[in-house]
Scaffold this motif. Structure first.
Motif, PDB file in Angstrom:
ATOM      1  N   ALA A   1      -6.609 -11.435   4.998  1.00 42.46           N
ATOM      2  CA  ALA A   1      -7.497 -10.585   4.209  1.00 42.46           C
ATOM      3  C   ALA A   1      -7.192  -9.167   4.602  1.00 42.46           C
ATOM      4  O   ALA A   1      -7.410  -8.346   3.578  1.00 42.46           O
ATOM      5  N   GLY A   2      -6.572  -8.825   5.386  1.00 45.21           N
ATOM      6  CA  GLY A   2      -6.211  -7.323   5.616  1.00 45.21           C
ATOM      7  C   GLY A   2      -5.361  -6.782   4.681  1.00 45.21           C
ATOM      8  O   GLY A   2      -5.229  -5.800   4.378  1.00 45.21           O
ATOM      9  N   GLY A   3      -4.306  -7.753   4.295  1.00 46.36           N
ATOM     10  CA  GLY A   3      -3.184  -7.494   3.383  1.00 46.36           C
ATOM     11  C   GLY A   3      -3.837  -7.153   1.967  1.00 46.36           C
ATOM     12  O   GLY A   3      -3.415  -6.126   1.329  1.00 46.36           O
ATOM     13  N   GLU A   4      -4.850  -8.208   1.678  1.00 47.71           N
ATOM     14  CA  GLU A   4      -5.282  -8.125   0.400  1.00 47.71           C
ATOM     15  C   GLU A   4      -6.276  -6.765   0.266  1.00 47.71           C
ATOM     16  O   GLU A   4      -6.042  -6.060  -0.756  1.00 47.71           O
ATOM     17  N   LEU A   5      -6.917  -6.510   1.385  1.00 44.44           N
ATOM     18  CA  LEU A   5      -7.836  -5.330   1.347  1.00 44.44           C
ATOM     19  C   LEU A   5      -7.106  -3.997   1.548  1.00 44.44           C
ATOM     20  O   LEU A   5      -7.346  -3.048   0.747  1.00 44.44           O
ATOM     21  N   GLY A   6      -5.946  -3.970   2.070  1.00 43.73           N
ATOM     22  CA  GLY A   6      -5.131  -2.842   2.021  1.00 43.73           C
ATOM     23  C   GLY A   6      -4.501  -2.585   0.824  1.00 43.73           C
ATOM     24  O   GLY A   6      -4.196  -1.500   0.554  1.00 43.73           O
ATOM     25  N   LEU A   7      -4.142  -3.700   0.151  1.00 44.93           N
ATOM     26  CA  LEU A   7      -3.451  -3.435  -1.084  1.00 44.93           C
ATOM     27  C   LEU A   7      -4.414  -2.596  -2.077  1.00 44.93           C
ATOM     28  O   LEU A   7      -3.999  -1.716  -2.522  1.00 44.93           O
ATOM     29  N   TYR A   8      -5.733  -3.239  -2.187  1.00 47.00           N
ATOM     30  CA  TYR A   8      -6.835  -2.346  -3.005  1.00 47.00           C
ATOM     31  C   TYR A   8      -6.803  -1.153  -2.571  1.00 47.00           C
ATOM     32  O   TYR A   8      -6.700  -0.329  -3.302  1.00 47.00           O
ATOM     33  N   LEU A   9      -6.939  -0.601  -1.434  1.00 49.85           N
ATOM     34  CA  LEU A   9      -7.033   0.706  -0.858  1.00 49.85           C
ATOM     35  C   LEU A   9      -5.605   1.565  -1.181  1.00 49.85           C
ATOM     36  O   LEU A   9      -5.968   2.496  -1.861  1.00 49.85           O
TER      37      LEU A   9
END
Length: 140
Positions: A1-9
């Motif tokens: 989840a952190g990787g996905e959300l970090g990518l958007y940011l």
């Protein structure tokens, strides 16, 4: 989840920084705030939840406000700059982040998620800098 959300940011920040090369900071600030319009509409599309009519009306008013405040360049007949589109892409990415965070956060520890997002952003930044350094010939 952190990787996905970090990518958007990370991508949102990247688009915003590049967009700021051709867009004034005040115009960019208003454009990026289209997240307040995009999030409710996107969440309704993704979740299938109905959005109250008042929310749609408020989104329309907010969007018109952004258009009026950012319309200074249109007075001169200038077309929207590529930077404007990049800033709007950043707003879309930030909106996707908010919608996904809303879906993912309830099942996760907040501090662990924040750490994972920050680590992902740093990782993407390091990879990007390394790729740019490898692709860019340095002058002696």
């Amino acid at each position: 989840a952190g990787g996905e959300l970090g990518l958007y940011l990370f991508l949102g920040n990247l688009f915003q920084v590049v967009g700021l090369e051709t867009v004034s900071a005040d115009a960019a600030a208003f454009l990026v705030q289209t997240t307040t319009v995009i999030v409710p509409v996107l969440e309704a599309r993704v979740t299938g939840k109905a959005v109250a009519g008042a929310t749609y009306r408020n989104c329309a008013v907010a969007f018109l406000g952004v258009a009026v405040l950012c319309g200074e360049g249109l007075e001169t007949g200038a077309a929207p700059a590529a930077g404007d589109l990049l800033i709007l892409c950043a707003a879309l990415l930030y909106s996707v982040h908010v919608v996904r965070l809303s879906a993912l956060a309830p099942g996760l520890d907040a501090l662990d998620l924040a750490r994972a997002k920050a680590a992902a952003e740093v990782g993407f930044a390091v990879l990007s800098v390394a790729a740019l350094a490898a692709a860019t010939p340095f002058l002696d």
